[in-house]
Design a protein around this motif. Structure first.
Motif, short mmCIF file in Angstrom:
data_model
loop_
_atom_site.label_atom_id
_atom_site.label_comp_id
_atom_site.label_asym_id
_atom_site.label_seq_id
_atom_site.Cartn_x
_atom_site.Cartn_y
_atom_site.Cartn_z
N LEU A 1 0.81 -1.22 0.00
CA LEU A 1 0.00 0.00 0.00
C LEU A 1 0.85 1.27 0.00
O LEU A 1 0.32 2.35 -0.23
N PRO B 1 0.57 2.02 -4.22
CA PRO B 1 -0.68 1.47 -4.76
C PRO B 1 -0.70 1.36 -6.28
O PRO B 1 -1.33 0.44 -6.84
N VAL C 1 0.86 -2.08 -7.30
CA VAL C 1 0.37 -3.33 -6.69
C VAL C 1 0.17 -4.42 -7.74
O VAL C 1 0.42 -5.61 -7.49
N THR D 1 -6.84 -1.74 -3.46
CA THR D 1 -6.36 -0.57 -4.18
C THR D 1 -7.41 -0.03 -5.14
O THR D 1 -7.42 1.18 -5.44
#
Length: 245
Positions: A100, A103, A106, A165
């Motif tokens: 995180l 993001p 990800v 996300t």
């Protein structure tokens, strides 16, 4: 000095592979994955693109390196701890926190690396796998069960983070208001549940969802995995053979 401030058109100091990868991740953090190219990366560190290729020969190698760098601080579990659930929960929480922080990147954690056998990762990233396998085998899992459990955990974490996300809009209040309005406008006869759930949907709590998912995963594992000391040698051999089929 922040990571974002380190890279710019006048970064003429000595560089290395780690510096180049950090600069690439900085671009992704600022403007998203689609904005990253070898040319944009070279410009950000005030170098010729051939300098980047000296450290990362392809765009694929660069993406692999970014994914690896994000998870490089990932904790290794304490393999001697009898509380394997507690150790895996700590591992999962740290994995989520690291992801995180970036993001926009990800998606790379679910799709990289491509260049290593079976996408296993680099030596650095494999240390976490080794420690989790040792933890579970010490707790009574067979080797096939331990590997399967690691895969289940990683699959859950990757899916959870992709979902979380997506729940992180740039303007959460504005997006939440629009979503609530859209849900309330749904025909109640067609969507009797969704039309009444705006507060629950817009009040998404990623940390809570992670813990609930881990509860479910661990409860299933406890029901299906028998501690090694309670299994006869013949039964252990049978379980291992079935797990490998």
């Amino acid at each position: 000095m922040s990571t974002t401030d380190r890279f710019g058109p006048h970064s003429r100091g000595k560089i290395d592979r780690e510096y180049v990868v950090s600069a690439a991740l900085c671009i992704v953090d600022r403007t998203g994955l689609d904005s990253l190219s070898i040319r944009s990366l070279a410009a950000s560190i005030d170098r010729d693109p051939m300098t980047v290729y000296r450290y990362l020969p392809t765009k694929e190698a660069l993406l692999d390196a970014i994914a690896d760098s994000i998870l490089s601080p990932l904790v290794t579990v304490d393999v001697t701890d009898a509380d394997w659930q507690g150790q895996l929960r700590m591992f999962a929480r740290h994995y989520r926190c690291l992801a995180l922080e970036h993001p926009h990147a990800v998606i790379l954690l679910s799709t990289r690396p491509h260049r290593t056998p079976l996408g296993l990762g680099t030596t650095r990233s494999l240390r976490s796998l080794e420690s989790v396998l040792a933890l579970l085998i010490n707790a009574g899992f067979t080797a096939p069960e331990a590997l399967s459990t690691y895969r289940l955990l990683k699959s859950f974490l990757r899916g959870h983070l992709l979902s979380e996300t997506q729940e992180m809009p740039e303007n959460p209040d504005e997006t939440g208001d629009r979503l609530s309005l859209a849900l309330r406008r749904l025909p109640v006869d067609e969507f009797p549940l969704l039309s009444t759930l705006p507060p629950l949907i817009t009040a998404y709590d990623g940390a809570h969802e992670l813990e609930r998912g881990l509860d479910v995963l661990f409860a299933g594992l406890v029901r299906t995995v028998v501690p090694a000391e309670a299994v006869t040698p013949a039964e252990s051999a049978r379980k291992s053979a079935l797990s490998l089929e």
